[in-house]
Scaffold this motif. Sequence first.
Motif, PDB file in Angstrom:
ATOM      1  N   ALA A  48      16.921   6.236 -41.976  1.00  0.00           N
ATOM      2  CA  ALA A  48      16.313   7.188 -42.907  1.00  0.00           C
ATOM      3  C   ALA A  48      16.507   8.611 -42.399  1.00  0.00           C
ATOM      4  O   ALA A  48      16.393   8.878 -41.210  1.00  0.00           O
ATOM      5  N   GLN A  49      16.785   9.514 -43.313  1.00  0.00           N
ATOM      6  CA  GLN A  49      16.972  10.926 -42.967  1.00  0.00           C
ATOM      7  C   GLN A  49      15.691  11.697 -43.292  1.00  0.00           C
ATOM      8  O   GLN A  49      15.712  12.674 -44.032  1.00  0.00           O
TER       9      GLN A  49
ATOM     10  N   ASP B   7      12.714   6.617 -34.545  1.00  0.00           N
ATOM     11  CA  ASP B   7      14.123   6.470 -34.187  1.00  0.00           C
ATOM     12  C   ASP B   7      14.578   5.025 -33.998  1.00  0.00           C
ATOM     13  O   ASP B   7      15.752   4.714 -34.158  1.00  0.00           O
ATOM     14  N   PHE B   8      13.641   4.145 -33.672  1.00  0.00           N
ATOM     15  CA  PHE B   8      13.990   2.757 -33.381  1.00  0.00           C
ATOM     16  C   PHE B   8      12.760   1.906 -33.670  1.00  0.00           C
ATOM     17  O   PHE B   8      11.630   2.368 -33.491  1.00  0.00           O
ATOM     18  N   ALA B   9      12.991   0.692 -34.125  1.00  0.00           N
ATOM     19  CA  ALA B   9      11.874  -0.207 -34.417  1.00  0.00           C
ATOM     20  C   ALA B   9      12.215  -1.620 -33.979  1.00  0.00           C
ATOM     21  O   ALA B   9      13.388  -1.995 -33.888  1.00  0.00           O
ATOM     22  N   LEU B  10      11.167  -2.386 -33.713  1.00  0.00           N
ATOM     23  CA  LEU B  10      11.355  -3.803 -33.429  1.00  0.00           C
ATOM     24  C   LEU B  10      10.205  -4.609 -34.021  1.00  0.00           C
ATOM     25  O   LEU B  10       9.099  -4.099 -34.194  1.00  0.00           O
ATOM     26  N   THR B  11      10.517  -5.847 -34.351  1.00  0.00           N
ATOM     27  CA  THR B  11       9.492  -6.817 -34.709  1.00  0.00           C
ATOM     28  C   THR B  11       9.797  -8.096 -33.946  1.00  0.00           C
ATOM     29  O   THR B  11      10.956  -8.497 -33.814  1.00  0.00           O
ATOM     30  N   GLY B  12       8.758  -8.688 -33.419  1.00  0.00           N
ATOM     31  CA  GLY B  12       8.888  -9.956 -32.706  1.00  0.00           C
ATOM     32  C   GLY B  12       7.776 -10.890 -33.131  1.00  0.00           C
ATOM     33  O   GLY B  12       6.637 -10.456 -33.331  1.00  0.00           O
ATOM     34  N   ASP B  13       8.110 -12.152 -33.299  1.00  0.00           N
ATOM     35  CA  ASP B  13       7.118 -13.157 -33.663  1.00  0.00           C
ATOM     36  C   ASP B  13       6.809 -14.032 -32.462  1.00  0.00           C
ATOM     37  O   ASP B  13       7.724 -14.449 -31.724  1.00  0.00           O
ATOM     38  N   PHE B  14       5.518 -14.308 -32.300  1.00  0.00           N
ATOM     39  CA  PHE B  14       5.017 -15.089 -31.171  1.00  0.00           C
ATOM     40  C   PHE B  14       4.074 -16.168 -31.684  1.00  0.00           C
ATOM     41  O   PHE B  14       3.430 -15.998 -32.723  1.00  0.00           O
TER      42      PHE B  14
END
Length: 104
Positions: A49-50, A56-63
């Motif tokens: 996205a501008q 600047d950076f994203a993460l998703t993790g499932d536990f």
Amino acid sequence: MGIRHVVLFKFKDGVTWADPRAKAAEAATREHPRHIPEIGHWQCGRNVAQRAIAHDFALTGDFADRDAVARYLVHPDHVRGVELWRAIADWSVVDFEVDPNPAE
């Protein structure tokens, strides 16, 4: 209930993707599932996205559960990633419960 772990990173002033430290932090994050058995599903990526409000950076993790998240947080590979990001970015985290077997 499972847990979805979401992190949004925002570079500190003067840091861009041209910085080798940013590339190292990204690479370490992408590799976490290879080293941390508690991670069920993992996605991460650079922002496209501008917009000034974008991160600047994203993460998703499932536990599987909160205990799995707790083990992940102290895992040496995760701790190393935190150290890399701490030098270049600030971040926000949210962990929320998700149904591991949602109805289709």
